[in-house]
Scaffold this motif. Structure first.
Motif, PDB file in Angstrom:
ATOM      1  N   ALA A  37       0.826  -1.212   0.000  1.00  2.17           N
ATOM      2  CA  ALA A  37       0.000   0.000   0.000  1.00  2.17           C
ATOM      3  C   ALA A  37       0.859   1.261   0.000  1.00  2.17           C
ATOM      4  O   ALA A  37       1.916   1.319   0.624  1.00  2.17           O
ATOM      5  N   VAL A  38       0.371   2.278  -0.709  1.00  2.00           N
ATOM      6  CA  VAL A  38       1.032   3.580  -0.758  1.00  2.00           C
ATOM      7  C   VAL A  38      -0.016   4.662  -0.501  1.00  2.00           C
ATOM      8  O   VAL A  38      -1.205   4.450  -0.686  1.00  2.00           O
ATOM      9  N   ASP A  39       0.449   5.843  -0.086  1.00  3.89           N
ATOM     10  CA  ASP A  39      -0.482   6.949   0.125  1.00  3.89           C
ATOM     11  C   ASP A  39      -0.686   7.706  -1.190  1.00  3.89           C
ATOM     12  O   ASP A  39      -0.188   7.287  -2.246  1.00  3.89           O
ATOM     13  N   THR A  40      -1.392   8.817  -1.129  1.00  2.00           N
ATOM     14  CA  THR A  40      -1.724   9.550  -2.358  1.00  2.00           C
ATOM     15  C   THR A  40      -0.495  10.121  -3.053  1.00  2.00           C
ATOM     16  O   THR A  40      -0.545  10.411  -4.244  1.00  2.00           O
ATOM     17  N   ALA A  41       0.598  10.275  -2.328  1.00  2.00           N
ATOM     18  CA  ALA A  41       1.837  10.770  -2.938  1.00  2.00           C
ATOM     19  C   ALA A  41       2.702   9.628  -3.452  1.00  2.00           C
ATOM     20  O   ALA A  41       3.800   9.848  -3.943  1.00  2.00           O
ATOM     21  N   GLY A  42       2.207   8.394  -3.324  1.00  2.00           N
ATOM     22  CA  GLY A  42       2.970   7.245  -3.786  1.00  2.00           C
ATOM     23  C   GLY A  42       3.999   6.737  -2.796  1.00  2.00           C
ATOM     24  O   GLY A  42       4.827   5.895  -3.125  1.00  2.00           O
ATOM     25  N   LEU A  43       3.961   7.245  -1.553  1.00  2.00           N
ATOM     26  CA  LEU A  43       4.908   6.811  -0.529  1.00  2.00           C
ATOM     27  C   LEU A  43       4.361   5.587   0.208  1.00  2.00           C
ATOM     28  O   LEU A  43       3.156   5.476   0.431  1.00  2.00           O
ATOM     29  N   MET A  48       4.180   4.225   8.753  1.00  2.00           N
ATOM     30  CA  MET A  48       3.226   4.954   9.586  1.00  2.00           C
ATOM     31  C   MET A  48       2.503   3.994  10.532  1.00  2.00           C
ATOM     32  O   MET A  48       2.317   4.287  11.712  1.00  2.00           O
ATOM     33  N   TRP A  49       2.101   2.830   9.994  1.00  2.00           N
ATOM     34  CA  TRP A  49       1.417   1.832  10.804  1.00  2.00           C
ATOM     35  C   TRP A  49       2.353   1.266  11.870  1.00  2.00           C
ATOM     36  O   TRP A  49       1.966   1.098  13.028  1.00  2.00           O
ATOM     37  N   LEU A  50       3.576   0.977  11.486  1.00  2.00           N
ATOM     38  CA  LEU A  50       4.548   0.447  12.436  1.00  2.00           C
ATOM     39  C   LEU A  50       4.849   1.483  13.520  1.00  2.00           C
ATOM     40  O   LEU A  50       4.920   1.159  14.706  1.00  2.00           O
ATOM     41  N   GLY A  51       5.006   2.723  13.117  1.00  2.00           N
ATOM     42  CA  GLY A  51       5.269   3.790  14.086  1.00  2.00           C
ATOM     43  C   GLY A  51       4.131   3.970  15.078  1.00  2.00           C
ATOM     44  O   GLY A  51       4.357   4.132  16.288  1.00  2.00           O
ATOM     45  N   ALA A  52       2.904   3.937  14.581  1.00  2.00           N
ATOM     46  CA  ALA A  52       1.749   4.074  15.466  1.00  2.00           C
ATOM     47  C   ALA A  52       1.675   2.910  16.448  1.00  2.00           C
ATOM     48  O   ALA A  52       1.396   3.095  17.644  1.00  2.00           O
ATOM     49  N   HIS A  53       1.923   1.707  15.946  1.00  2.00           N
ATOM     50  CA  HIS A  53       1.902   0.515  16.806  1.00  2.00           C
ATOM     51  C   HIS A  53       2.983   0.620  17.888  1.00  2.00           C
ATOM     52  O   HIS A  53       2.707   0.403  19.073  1.00  2.00           O
ATOM     53  N   ALA A  54       4.193   0.985  17.501  1.00  2.00           N
ATOM     54  CA  ALA A  54       5.294   1.096  18.462  1.00  2.00           C
ATOM     55  C   ALA A  54       5.041   2.221  19.460  1.00  2.00           C
ATOM     56  O   ALA A  54       5.405   2.111  20.640  1.00  2.00           O
ATOM     57  N   LEU A  55       4.395   3.281  19.017  1.00  2.00           N
ATOM     58  CA  LEU A  55       4.089   4.400  19.905  1.00  2.00           C
ATOM     59  C   LEU A  55       3.088   3.990  20.992  1.00  2.00           C
ATOM     60  O   LEU A  55       3.184   4.462  22.134  1.00  2.00           O
ATOM     61  N   MET A  56       2.154   3.109  20.676  1.00  2.00           N
ATOM     62  CA  MET A  56       1.235   2.600  21.708  1.00  2.00           C
ATOM     63  C   MET A  56       2.032   1.884  22.799  1.00  2.00           C
ATOM     64  O   MET A  56       1.769   2.060  23.992  1.00  2.00           O
ATOM     65  N   HIS A  57       3.006   1.100  22.387  1.00  2.00           N
ATOM     66  CA  HIS A  57       3.841   0.382  23.354  1.00  2.00           C
ATOM     67  C   HIS A  57       4.684   1.352  24.169  1.00  2.00           C
ATOM     68  O   HIS A  57       4.815   1.203  25.385  1.00  2.00           O
TER      69      HIS A  57
END
Length: 115
Positions: A37-43, A48-57
């Protein structure tokens, strides 16, 4: 010694909550480096998902220990450990969880020294 085990227990409980209770199937798949999966800019969006998950921890560790920078360290280490899951790389679940638990033991030792 009792305070050490209290910290370990609470951090492991926070870990179980963030890894199993709060992590959706979408997050579990999307945080992998082989997620196309990529965002609208093709990135790529996996980071982002990994960062959000790690931030919860990291947030759980910071709340339990009362030391914000231990939460930051947990965020970084959790991200590194989970980033090993990727194209052709899938460590056994027990090894992944053991590395996370080892971090909690280290954070508890450090927290006792700095508080």
């Amino acid at each position: 010694m009792t305070e050490f085990w209290r910290l370990v227990f609470l951090m492991l409980a926070g870990h179980a909550l963030a890894d199993f209770g709060l992590q959706s199937d979408r997050m579990s798949f999307s945080k992998r480096r082989d997620n196309p999966a990529v965002d609208t800019a093709g990135l790529p969006v996996w980071w982002m998902w990994l960062g959000a998950h790690a931030l919860m921890h990291g947030g759980a560790v910071a709340v339990v220990t009362g030391v914000w920078w231990l939460g930051l360290l947990e965020t970084v280490f959790h991200c590194l450990i989970d980033s090993f899951r990727g194209p052709g790389i899938t460590p056994p679940a027990w090894l992944d969880q053991a590395m996370h638990a080892f971090c909690k033991l280290a954070w508890a030792l450090i927290a006792l020294e700095v508080t």
